[in-house]
Structures are given as structure tokens and as C-alpha cells.
Design a protein around this motif. Sequence first.
Motif, PDB file in Angstrom:
ATOM      1  N   TYR A  11      53.918  42.277  48.636  1.00 21.78           N
ATOM      2  CA  TYR A  11      54.947  41.781  47.721  1.00 21.78           C
ATOM      3  C   TYR A  11      55.317  42.841  46.679  1.00 21.78           C
ATOM      4  O   TYR A  11      56.498  43.049  46.391  1.00 21.78           O
ATOM      5  N   VAL A  12      54.312  43.520  46.137  1.00 19.02           N
ATOM      6  CA  VAL A  12      54.604  44.543  45.122  1.00 19.02           C
ATOM      7  C   VAL A  12      55.456  45.650  45.753  1.00 19.02           C
ATOM      8  O   VAL A  12      56.413  46.147  45.148  1.00 19.02           O
ATOM      9  N   ARG A  13      55.122  46.014  46.998  1.00 15.91           N
ATOM     10  CA  ARG A  13      55.927  47.052  47.676  1.00 15.91           C
ATOM     11  C   ARG A  13      57.363  46.607  47.853  1.00 15.91           C
ATOM     12  O   ARG A  13      58.307  47.376  47.658  1.00 15.91           O
ATOM     13  N   GLN A  14      57.526  45.327  48.208  1.00 19.95           N
ATOM     14  CA  GLN A  14      58.903  44.799  48.406  1.00 19.95           C
ATOM     15  C   GLN A  14      59.726  44.875  47.132  1.00 19.95           C
ATOM     16  O   GLN A  14      60.938  44.939  47.167  1.00 19.95           O
ATOM     17  N   ARG A  15      59.035  44.820  45.977  1.00 18.11           N
ATOM     18  CA  ARG A  15      59.761  44.819  44.711  1.00 18.11           C
ATOM     19  C   ARG A  15      60.407  46.177  44.414  1.00 18.11           C
ATOM     20  O   ARG A  15      61.159  46.322  43.469  1.00 18.11           O
ATOM     21  N   GLY A  16      60.057  47.177  45.195  1.00 23.47           N
ATOM     22  CA  GLY A  16      60.720  48.480  45.073  1.00 23.47           C
ATOM     23  C   GLY A  16      60.284  49.300  43.872  1.00 23.47           C
ATOM     24  O   GLY A  16      60.947  50.260  43.512  1.00 23.47           O
ATOM     25  N   VAL A  17      59.181  48.928  43.234  1.00 19.06           N
ATOM     26  CA  VAL A  17      58.685  49.729  42.108  1.00 19.06           C
ATOM     27  C   VAL A  17      57.828  50.870  42.643  1.00 19.06           C
ATOM     28  O   VAL A  17      57.357  50.821  43.778  1.00 19.06           O
ATOM     29  N   ARG A  18      57.649  51.894  41.796  1.00 18.76           N
ATOM     30  CA  ARG A  18      56.869  53.051  42.261  1.00 18.76           C
ATOM     31  C   ARG A  18      55.379  52.742  42.136  1.00 18.76           C
ATOM     32  O   ARG A  18      54.887  52.491  41.026  1.00 18.76           O
ATOM     33  N   ILE A  19      54.690  52.758  43.274  1.00 17.20           N
ATOM     34  CA  ILE A  19      53.245  52.476  43.257  1.00 17.20           C
ATOM     35  C   ILE A  19      52.505  53.800  43.099  1.00 17.20           C
ATOM     36  O   ILE A  19      52.638  54.709  43.922  1.00 17.20           O
ATOM     37  N   LEU A  20      51.756  53.921  42.014  1.00 15.80           N
ATOM     38  CA  LEU A  20      51.044  55.167  41.742  1.00 15.80           C
ATOM     39  C   LEU A  20      49.699  55.201  42.450  1.00 15.80           C
ATOM     40  O   LEU A  20      49.198  56.264  42.794  1.00 15.80           O
ATOM     41  N   GLU A  21      49.122  54.038  42.617  1.00 12.80           N
ATOM     42  CA  GLU A  21      47.796  53.978  43.236  1.00 12.80           C
ATOM     43  C   GLU A  21      47.619  52.596  43.837  1.00 12.80           C
ATOM     44  O   GLU A  21      48.025  51.609  43.231  1.00 12.80           O
ATOM     45  N   ALA A  22      47.046  52.551  45.013  1.00 13.70           N
ATOM     46  CA  ALA A  22      46.719  51.248  45.619  1.00 13.70           C
ATOM     47  C   ALA A  22      45.481  51.473  46.461  1.00 13.70           C
ATOM     48  O   ALA A  22      45.541  52.126  47.495  1.00 13.70           O
ATOM     49  N   ARG A  23      44.346  50.967  45.984  1.00 13.30           N
ATOM     50  CA  ARG A  23      43.111  51.197  46.732  1.00 13.30           C
ATOM     51  C   ARG A  23      42.024  50.215  46.335  1.00 13.30           C
ATOM     52  O   ARG A  23      42.054  49.634  45.237  1.00 13.30           O
ATOM     53  N   ALA A  24      41.091  50.059  47.251  1.00 12.95           N
ATOM     54  CA  ALA A  24      39.903  49.269  46.937  1.00 12.95           C
ATOM     55  C   ALA A  24      39.046  50.119  46.008  1.00 12.95           C
ATOM     56  O   ALA A  24      38.913  51.328  46.216  1.00 12.95           O
ATOM     57  N   LEU A  25      38.462  49.483  45.002  1.00  9.29           N
ATOM     58  CA  LEU A  25      37.676  50.268  44.030  1.00  9.29           C
ATOM     59  C   LEU A  25      36.217  50.415  44.447  1.00  9.29           C
ATOM     60  O   LEU A  25      35.450  51.097  43.767  1.00  9.29           O
ATOM     61  N   MET A  26      35.833  49.788  45.563  1.00 10.42           N
ATOM     62  CA  MET A  26      34.469  49.915  46.124  1.00 10.42           C
ATOM     63  C   MET A  26      33.387  49.347  45.206  1.00 10.42           C
ATOM     64  O   MET A  26      32.203  49.629  45.388  1.00 10.42           O
ATOM     65  N   HIS A  27      33.792  48.593  44.215  1.00 10.72           N
ATOM     66  CA  HIS A  27      32.848  47.973  43.290  1.00 10.72           C
ATOM     67  C   HIS A  27      33.298  46.540  43.055  1.00 10.72           C
ATOM     68  O   HIS A  27      34.502  46.279  42.986  1.00 10.72           O
ATOM     69  N   ALA A  28      32.340  45.655  42.932  1.00  9.16           N
ATOM     70  CA  ALA A  28      32.691  44.266  42.626  1.00  9.16           C
ATOM     71  C   ALA A  28      31.452  43.516  42.188  1.00  9.16           C
ATOM     72  O   ALA A  28      30.338  43.817  42.619  1.00  9.16           O
ATOM     73  N   VAL A  29      31.687  42.529  41.330  1.00 10.52           N
ATOM     74  CA  VAL A  29      30.591  41.646  40.943  1.00 10.52           C
ATOM     75  C   VAL A  29      30.178  40.838  42.193  1.00 10.52           C
ATOM     76  O   VAL A  29      29.005  40.794  42.536  1.00 10.52           O
ATOM     77  N   ASN A  30      31.143  40.253  42.886  1.00  9.14           N
ATOM     78  CA  ASN A  30      30.863  39.534  44.134  1.00  9.14           C
ATOM     79  C   ASN A  30      31.176  40.453  45.316  1.00  9.14           C
ATOM     80  O   ASN A  30      32.340  40.828  45.509  1.00  9.14           O
ATOM     81  N   PRO A  31      30.176  40.805  46.127  1.00 11.47           N
ATOM     82  CA  PRO A  31      30.412  41.758  47.220  1.00 11.47           C
ATOM     83  C   PRO A  31      31.455  41.285  48.236  1.00 11.47           C
ATOM     84  O   PRO A  31      32.011  42.103  48.962  1.00 11.47           O
ATOM     85  N   LEU A  32      31.735  39.981  48.274  1.00 14.75           N
ATOM     86  CA  LEU A  32      32.758  39.498  49.212  1.00 14.75           C
ATOM     87  C   LEU A  32      34.114  39.335  48.525  1.00 14.75           C
ATOM     88  O   LEU A  32      35.026  38.722  49.077  1.00 14.75           O
ATOM     89  N   ASN A  33      34.229  39.863  47.327  1.00 14.60           N
ATOM     90  CA  ASN A  33      35.482  39.710  46.589  1.00 14.60           C
ATOM     91  C   ASN A  33      35.792  41.035  45.884  1.00 14.60           C
ATOM     92  O   ASN A  33      35.892  41.097  44.661  1.00 14.60           O
ATOM     93  N   GLU A  34      35.927  42.068  46.689  1.00 11.25           N
ATOM     94  CA  GLU A  34      36.049  43.433  46.155  1.00 11.25           C
ATOM     95  C   GLU A  34      37.286  43.591  45.267  1.00 11.25           C
ATOM     96  O   GLU A  34      38.391  43.182  45.631  1.00 11.25           O
ATOM     97  N   THR A  35      37.082  44.200  44.109  1.00 13.06           N
ATOM     98  CA  THR A  35      38.200  44.452  43.199  1.00 13.06           C
ATOM     99  C   THR A  35      39.012  45.644  43.733  1.00 13.06           C
ATOM    100  O   THR A  35      38.450  46.686  44.048  1.00 13.06           O
ATOM    101  N   CYS A  36      40.314  45.457  43.838  1.00 11.60           N
ATOM    102  CA  CYS A  36      41.207  46.544  44.264  1.00 11.60           C
ATOM    103  C   CYS A  36      42.183  46.810  43.125  1.00 11.60           C
ATOM    104  O   CYS A  36      42.378  45.954  42.254  1.00 11.60           O
TER     105      CYS A  36
END
Length: 306
Positions: A253-278
Motif C-alpha cells: 500500500y505504501v508503494r502504491q501511494r507513490g511516495v519515496r521509500i528510503l528504507e524497507a526492511r526487517a529489523l531482525m529484532h523483536a520482542v515477540n520472535p513471531l512478530n518481527e518489527t520491520c
Amino acid sequence: MPQTTFSSISQNTVTQWFPEPVKGDNESAFLQAACKHLIITTLSRKFRRMKRTIETVRHNYDEERAGRTWSDFEDYVFMTSSPRDFILWDGKVRLGSFAEVRAFLLRYLSGQISAVVQPGDTIIEIGSGDGRNLAWLKRMFPLLRCIGLDLSPTSVEVSRKMARQFKTEIEFHAADATQSLQHLPRSAVVFSSHALEQMPDIFTNAVDNMLMLADRRGIFLEPVQELCPWGIRGILSRYRAIHMNRLRGLYRYVRQRGVRILEARALMHAVNPLNETCAIIVDVNGSRSAASPEGCRSNCELPVCM
Ligand SMILES: C[S@@+](CC[C@H](N)C(=O)[O-])C[C@H]1O[C@@H](n2cnc3c(N)ncnc32)[C@H](O)[C@@H]1O
């Protein structure tokens, strides 16, 4: 009856992620337990998806946060008193403290903010919960105006109370981020942290609002399924998101909005291992990026590891 030996007891790890202790303390033990838990909960709900509406989310957070207080700032922000549990650290599941992860994520967030703000600028958090992210950011950047909004009036009450207690001047409002937010000021940075995941069917309205309010950066720190790595953990996480009716389609959805994405990635860290913060970082006006100003930062350093 098999005899329970001391060693078999000591290998069990009590965790908040599953009702039963995990038989072991490593990644494979966690993933096995996750598999079992997802199968059992799927069968017991007879394949019905969990309902998540504005009303149920508001009610759940009102109930969860009623009467919550913290006497210690570090505990409020970093959850230092939480017992050791399974966390995601550097892409691996291991036992650790939630405080380690909180410190990592807040360091990332404040780095993104400091790159574009100037003294006197405003930042807004959408779905600010109990106010802990803004409490930290206000200490880091005392010259910023900080505004938090949350669906749950109880969460807003708790946030205001904590702001008074810890002498952090932050404005908190009760509001639904998917409705019109025209009354809020345009702000240098608008961010969310694990908030859009609570509005899977209507998050696009909140994204539109965030991009409308942001002058420079939109920052989404959310579990974004499209960005999570594959592998057993990735597959289980994706299944969990469907099963629990969590966020899907944010990156698209963010890509569809046509804004410039500077970074999009999984951060490899999370409080809940099954809910990774990206992280999805969006440059809203496409150009302006003020240098990080002296005087906006305090001398406060994030704890590296707690
Ligand atoms: C998992 S908590 C995260 C809180 C905080 N951002 C943090 O990182 O600690 C999600 C929060 O999003 C809020 N939320 C969910 N739907 C919302 C909506 N439509 N508008 C505003 N807030 C919402 C909930 O009330 C809850 O406080």
C-alpha cells in the motif's frame, strides 16, 4: 508413567508467548512450541479468524492498561522488570530481556528522527499506547513538540499520568487514527510502532492520514509480512498474522501511494520472535532533509544493552 527427572524440569522454559512452558531454551525448541500452539489454537477456533474491530481493540487496550503505573522510568520505557523470555535478536530466536530489544528499536527510531528534525519541530505517534516511546523521545529531544494519539481513552489517561510523573511535556489525545485527523498540526515526522497491526482491515486510512500529516518523514515500525525473511520462523509468522487477523499488505500500500521509500526492511529484532518489527521509512516531500541540529539532542544516550 515416565519419571520426571531434575534435568527435564530444568529444561522447561516458562514464556509469555505460549500457555505451556517450552521444552528447551533454544530456537528450535521455540519453533516447535510455536508450531504446536498454532495448530492447537487453529483447531480449537474451528478455523474462524479472530475478530478485530475498532470496538474490540479499544476495549482490549482499555482493559489491559486500566490502573497501570510505573515508578521507574527505565522500566516504563524499556520493560526492565519483565522476566527473561524468548526474543528475536539479530535474526535468531534466543532467551534475552525485552529491554535489549526495546533499546535497539528506540535507538533505531531516534536515529531516523534525529536525521530530519530541528528544534521546535513537531513529531506525532499514531497509536501511542501507554506513551513510552514518546516519553523516551522527549527526553532525547527536549526541544521537540511531541504528540501522541491513541484509540483507547484509558491508554491516553495512563500516558498523561506518566508524562506528569516523569515530567515529560507531551500532548496525548484519544482519537481513531483511521478517521479524519485534520485537527492535528502538520509535523516533521509521523510514526507508528506496532499500532497499524491492530487495524488490519482499515490501516490504509491511517497510512493516508500519516502521509497527509507528515512534512518530512513517515516512519512505520510494524510487522510487515512482505519484508520478513522466509524459513520456518517466517512461515509461522505469516500464518500467525492470518490466524490472528493482523496486518497484511502495508508495504504494497505504501508503494502504491507513490511516495519515496528510503528504507524497507526487517529489523531482525523483536520482542515477540513471531512478530518481527520491520521498518518502512518514507521521504514525504522527496527532498528536504535537514541536518541533525545541535541543541535538539540532549546528552542522553540510549542504553546499549540492558
Ligand atoms: C501494540 S500497542 C503499541 C503501542 C505503542 N505504539 C508502543 O510501541 O508501545 C497498539 C496501540 O495501537 C492503538 N490503536 C489500535 N487501533 C487504533 C486506531 N484505529 N487509532 C488509534 N490507535 C489505535 C491501540 O489502542 C494500542 O494502544
